[in-house]
Scaffold this active site. Structure first.
Site, mmCIF file in Angstrom:
data_model
loop_
_atom_site.group_PDB
_atom_site.id
_atom_site.type_symbol
_atom_site.label_atom_id
_atom_site.label_comp_id
_atom_site.label_asym_id
_atom_site.label_seq_id
_atom_site.Cartn_x
_atom_site.Cartn_y
_atom_site.Cartn_z
ATOM 1 N N TYR A 31 40.979 55.730 22.885
ATOM 2 C CA TYR A 31 42.219 54.976 23.027
ATOM 3 C C TYR A 31 43.386 55.803 22.522
ATOM 4 O O TYR A 31 43.251 56.552 21.549
ATOM 5 C CB TYR A 31 42.170 53.665 22.228
ATOM 6 C CG TYR A 31 41.374 52.561 22.863
ATOM 7 C CD1 TYR A 31 41.995 51.626 23.689
ATOM 8 C CD2 TYR A 31 40.010 52.434 22.632
ATOM 9 C CE1 TYR A 31 41.271 50.597 24.270
ATOM 10 C CE2 TYR A 31 39.282 51.404 23.208
ATOM 11 C CZ TYR A 31 39.922 50.488 24.029
ATOM 12 O OH TYR A 31 39.197 49.468 24.611
ATOM 13 N N ARG A 66 36.890 44.866 27.556
ATOM 14 C CA ARG A 66 38.096 44.112 27.882
ATOM 15 C C ARG A 66 39.311 44.752 27.230
ATOM 16 O O ARG A 66 39.222 45.322 26.155
ATOM 17 C CB ARG A 66 37.965 42.673 27.396
ATOM 18 C CG ARG A 66 36.748 41.940 27.937
ATOM 19 C CD ARG A 66 36.543 40.633 27.181
ATOM 20 N NE ARG A 66 35.321 39.955 27.608
ATOM 21 C CZ ARG A 66 34.826 38.882 27.003
ATOM 22 N NH1 ARG A 66 35.447 38.367 25.950
ATOM 23 N NH2 ARG A 66 33.718 38.321 27.440
ATOM 24 N N ARG A 110 44.409 48.300 17.319
ATOM 25 C CA ARG A 110 45.763 47.859 16.960
ATOM 26 C C ARG A 110 45.892 47.580 15.472
ATOM 27 O O ARG A 110 46.951 47.811 14.872
ATOM 28 C CB ARG A 110 46.151 46.639 17.788
ATOM 29 C CG ARG A 110 46.376 46.957 19.268
ATOM 30 C CD ARG A 110 46.510 45.708 20.109
ATOM 31 N NE ARG A 110 47.626 44.873 19.666
ATOM 32 C CZ ARG A 110 47.828 43.633 20.111
ATOM 33 N NH1 ARG A 110 46.984 43.091 20.986
ATOM 34 N NH2 ARG A 110 48.871 42.945 19.680
ATOM 35 N N ASP A 126 43.442 43.603 26.233
ATOM 36 C CA ASP A 126 44.239 42.398 26.020
ATOM 37 C C ASP A 126 45.509 42.404 26.853
ATOM 38 O O ASP A 126 45.846 43.397 27.511
ATOM 39 C CB ASP A 126 44.588 42.272 24.533
ATOM 40 C CG ASP A 126 43.358 42.037 23.671
ATOM 41 O OD1 ASP A 126 42.509 41.215 24.074
ATOM 42 O OD2 ASP A 126 43.237 42.675 22.615
#
Length: 243
Positions: free
Chosen positions: A109, A49, A195, A51
């Site tokens: 990422y 997933r 993050r 966000d």
């Protein structure tokens, strides 16, 4: 028949990947497009997933269908019914043993940040850092803390159903004319993990926190929590790797 797709999307106007009641999600718009083609109630399974406001260049998902069309035509067919902020880049038939999430061996990422003057045209795609310059050397040195296998409980949101032990293979930070790119590759990432790691590194780059401070957080294995979470709009799921 199982179909694997690679999709890119602009996360700005989505409440994330996962389908939610009364919220616009990437999963929902893709499933609606596929269902229009098949007449079935297809459920798609992603590599993971993302966000709200997080983007993807190469997210991967699969679905099962009885609809018999050429597998290369799925790309064109699904794109016909998708909104402009989602695009299927590739489609192919795979074996029943393939699973977009469980077959993945690592993910990459990227996080984009600008220390330049505020640019309203970049605000949804690059974090507009408002507090001046960042120390690249300090951040690169601190990033070494996270490479390897660690319990990242202090740097993610978690529940009792899954382990917080993850392996990060490498973290690279590149700066070019005030634009910073953080590249993280690992075997998997828990929610907010990227993050929070980037948020901590930014604090070190701003000389607000030390490398020792982040090391203490990591070693606490969840007893102490990272309170620094980078803004979502700078984050991109760049690539999902399979055997």
């Amino acid at each position: 028949m199982r179909i694997q797709c690679v999709v890119s999307y602009d996360g700005t106007k989505f409440y994330g990947w996962q389908k939610q009641p009364d919220k616009r999600s990437v999963q929902e718009v893709i499933e609606c497009a596929i269902n229009k083609i098949t007449g079935e109630h297809n459920v798609i399974h992603s590599s993971g997933r993302t966000d709200a406001k997080v983007h993807a260049h190469n997210q991967v998902f699969h679905f099962d269908t009885q609809k018999d069309i050429a597998f290369k035509q799925w790309k064109r067919a699904i794109n016909h019914f998708l909104p402009e902020d989602v695009y299927i880049k590739e489609s192919k038939r795979v074996g029943e043993e393939f699973h977009a999430r469980y077959s993945a061996i690592k993910k990459e990422y990227h996080y984009l940040l600008s220390t330049n003057e505020y640019n309203p045209f970049e605000r949804d795609y690059i974090y507009q850092y408002p507090y001046g310059k960042l120390d690249l050397e300090a951040m690169c040195d601190c990033a070494k803390l996270f490479v390897g296998t660690h319990d990242f409980a202090s740097f993610c949101v978690y529940d009792q159903l899954g382990t917080t032990i993850r392996t990060i293979y490498h973290i690279d930070i590149i700066e070019n004319d005030g634009y910073f790119t953080f590249k993280l590759v690992g075997d998997g990432f828990r929610r907010y993990m990227v993050r929070m790691i980037v948020g901590g590194l930014i604090q070190v780059g701003a000389h607000r926190r030390s490398k020792a401070f982040l090391a203490d957080l990591l070693e606490s294995k969840g007893e102490k929590k990272c309170l620094f979470k980078a803004e979502p709009q700078g984050l991109y799921l760049e690539h999902v790797y399979y055997e």
